[in-house]
Enzyme design. Structure first.
Site, mmCIF file in Angstrom:
data_model
loop_
_atom_site.group_PDB
_atom_site.id
_atom_site.type_symbol
_atom_site.label_atom_id
_atom_site.label_comp_id
_atom_site.label_asym_id
_atom_site.label_seq_id
_atom_site.Cartn_x
_atom_site.Cartn_y
_atom_site.Cartn_z
ATOM 1 N N GLY A 61 72.730 85.499 70.425
ATOM 2 C CA GLY A 61 73.510 85.130 71.604
ATOM 3 C C GLY A 61 72.965 83.838 72.178
ATOM 4 O O GLY A 61 71.830 83.431 71.874
ATOM 5 N N GLN A 117 71.338 77.449 78.445
ATOM 6 C CA GLN A 117 70.193 77.311 77.529
ATOM 7 C C GLN A 117 70.237 75.985 76.750
ATOM 8 O O GLN A 117 69.250 75.601 76.138
ATOM 9 C CB GLN A 117 70.125 78.498 76.556
ATOM 10 C CG GLN A 117 69.794 79.816 77.257
ATOM 11 C CD GLN A 117 69.753 80.985 76.299
ATOM 12 O OE1 GLN A 117 70.779 81.578 75.998
ATOM 13 N NE2 GLN A 117 68.576 81.303 75.797
ATOM 14 N N CYS A 151 64.299 86.259 73.705
ATOM 15 C CA CYS A 151 65.106 85.179 74.292
ATOM 16 C C CYS A 151 64.675 83.862 73.670
ATOM 17 O O CYS A 151 63.468 83.569 73.604
ATOM 18 C CB CYS A 151 64.901 85.138 75.801
ATOM 19 S SG CYS A 151 65.898 83.878 76.615
ATOM 20 N N LEU A 152 65.654 83.079 73.241
ATOM 21 C CA LEU A 152 65.336 81.801 72.607
ATOM 22 C C LEU A 152 64.696 80.834 73.612
ATOM 23 O O LEU A 152 64.032 79.882 73.199
ATOM 24 C CB LEU A 152 66.610 81.194 72.005
ATOM 25 C CG LEU A 152 67.275 82.076 70.933
ATOM 26 C CD1 LEU A 152 68.631 81.512 70.524
ATOM 27 C CD2 LEU A 152 66.366 82.228 69.710
ATOM 28 N N HIS A 188 72.262 90.546 78.964
ATOM 29 C CA HIS A 188 71.205 89.529 78.877
ATOM 30 C C HIS A 188 71.802 88.132 79.075
ATOM 31 O O HIS A 188 71.283 87.318 79.848
ATOM 32 C CB HIS A 188 70.521 89.654 77.511
ATOM 33 C CG HIS A 188 69.501 88.613 77.209
ATOM 34 N ND1 HIS A 188 68.157 88.904 77.028
ATOM 35 C CD2 HIS A 188 69.593 87.271 77.016
ATOM 36 C CE1 HIS A 188 67.498 87.801 76.752
ATOM 37 N NE2 HIS A 188 68.345 86.785 76.737
ATOM 38 N N GLU A 189 72.917 87.857 78.373
ATOM 39 C CA GLU A 189 73.517 86.513 78.445
ATOM 40 C C GLU A 189 74.143 86.266 79.823
ATOM 41 O O GLU A 189 74.074 85.150 80.353
ATOM 42 C CB GLU A 189 74.557 86.325 77.342
ATOM 43 C CG GLU A 189 74.026 86.459 75.920
ATOM 44 C CD GLU A 189 72.825 85.583 75.619
ATOM 45 O OE1 GLU A 189 72.665 84.533 76.260
ATOM 46 O OE2 GLU A 189 72.021 85.971 74.742
ATOM 47 N N HIS A 195 71.700 85.081 82.224
ATOM 48 C CA HIS A 195 71.445 83.636 82.125
ATOM 49 C C HIS A 195 72.405 82.849 83.019
ATOM 50 O O HIS A 195 72.024 81.832 83.612
ATOM 51 C CB HIS A 195 71.638 83.153 80.677
ATOM 52 C CG HIS A 195 70.446 83.329 79.793
ATOM 53 N ND1 HIS A 195 69.222 82.751 80.052
ATOM 54 C CD2 HIS A 195 70.299 83.988 78.614
ATOM 55 C CE1 HIS A 195 68.368 83.063 79.084
ATOM 56 N NE2 HIS A 195 68.991 83.824 78.203
HETATM 57 O O1 K1U Z 1 68.112 83.602 74.098
HETATM 58 C C1 K1U Z 1 69.052 84.364 74.048
HETATM 59 O O2 K1U Z 1 69.696 84.645 75.026
HETATM 60 C C2 K1U Z 1 69.415 84.951 72.703
HETATM 61 C C3 K1U Z 1 68.716 86.267 72.421
HETATM 62 C C4 K1U Z 1 69.710 87.379 72.643
HETATM 63 C C5 K1U Z 1 69.172 88.770 72.768
HETATM 64 C C6 K1U Z 1 68.370 89.338 71.807
HETATM 65 C C7 K1U Z 1 67.925 90.640 71.941
HETATM 66 C C8 K1U Z 1 68.294 91.388 73.011
HETATM 67 C C9 K1U Z 1 69.069 90.821 73.986
HETATM 68 C C10 K1U Z 1 69.535 89.510 73.864
HETATM 69 C C11 K1U Z 1 68.253 86.222 70.962
HETATM 70 O O3 K1U Z 1 69.027 86.026 70.089
HETATM 71 S S1 K1U Z 1 66.556 86.443 70.659
HETATM 72 C C12 K1U Z 1 66.460 86.375 68.882
HETATM 73 C C13 K1U Z 1 66.985 87.585 68.212
HETATM 74 O O4 K1U Z 1 67.247 88.583 68.842
HETATM 75 C C14 K1U Z 1 67.206 87.571 66.741
HETATM 76 C C15 K1U Z 1 66.839 86.522 65.966
HETATM 77 C C16 K1U Z 1 67.063 86.541 64.600
HETATM 78 C C17 K1U Z 1 67.641 87.622 64.011
HETATM 79 C C18 K1U Z 1 68.012 88.704 64.775
HETATM 80 C C19 K1U Z 1 67.788 88.683 66.141
HETATM 81 ZN ZN ZN Z 2 68.042 84.713 76.574
#
Ligand code: K1U
Ligand code: ZN
Length: 172
Positions: free
Chosen positions: A48, A53, A96-97, A138-139, A142
């Site tokens: 997401g 971001q 979270c990225l 979560h998004e 943000h």
């Molecule tokens: O930064 C963000 O908002 C994105 C975040 C979304 C998220 C992940 C987990 C729970 C709630 C919200 C991510 O994408 S973190 C990276 C991640 O989850 C992932 C990365 C590579 C493969 C699979 C998952």
């Molecule tokens: Zn995030």
């Protein structure tokens, strides 16, 4: 399509804390932003991404919850609103990225009903559960300047930011 820089808490906290503004119309400029966001999310990789971001304070989210062995399934959310949340809550490990390499459990409603505009600007209303419910909440946080670490204790949050800052210094 362009991969944009993802803002992180070590350097860009003030921008990440902004409340994003509603979008007035779903036009080609907005679709270009959503295309760039999706490319940026796939490149990271993540599941997401909210526009803030990448430094754009608009109420726009992209997401793809397809598993590795499934074809891509991009989703686009413009001006999303939560219409209903379940009373039942549950923990889910979030990342979270913008807070790289930090993962922790957050307690949230396990089901939500939401409405939003899609890539074409059509109004959609649907239910979300499991990872979809977690990710959309979560998004949407943000969009209101809230990070998942804001749901943790002050000690955990400060440790998380310190760890991201330390890693950024080591990378510089
Ligand atoms: O930064 C963000 O908002 C994105 C975040 C979304 C998220 C992940 C987990 C729970 C709630 C919200 C991510 O994408 S973190 C990276 C991640 O989850 C992932 C990365 C590579 C493969 C699979 C998952
Ligand atoms: Zn995030």
């Amino acid at each position: 399509m362009t991969v944009r820089r993802i803002l992180t808490v070590d350097a860009d906290l003030a921008v990440l804390k902004k409340v994003s503004a509603p979008v007035e119309s779903v036009d080609d400029d907005l679709r270009r932003l959503m295309d760039d966001m999706l490319e940026t999310m796939y490149d990271a990789p993540g599941i997401g991404l909210a526009a803030i971001q990448v430094g754009v304070a608009k109420r726009v989210i992209v997401m793809d919850l397809a598993k590795k062995d499934e074809p891509p399934a991009p989703r686009y959310f413009v001006n999303p609103e939560i219409l209903w949340t379940s009373e039942e809550t549950g923990p889910w490990e979030e990342g979270c990225l913008s807070v790289p390499d930090i993962y922790d459990d957050v307690e949230r409603p396990i089901q939500v009903r939401l409405k939003y505009l899609n890539y074409q600007g059509e109004a959609i209303e649907e239910d979300a559960d499991e990872l979809y419910a977690v990710c959309i909440q979560h998004e949407m946080d943000h969009l209101n300047g809230v990070l998942f670490i804001d749901h943790l204790s002050r000690l955990k949050r400060e440790r998380a930011v310190a760890k991201v800052k330390k890693a950024a210094r080591a990378d510089a």
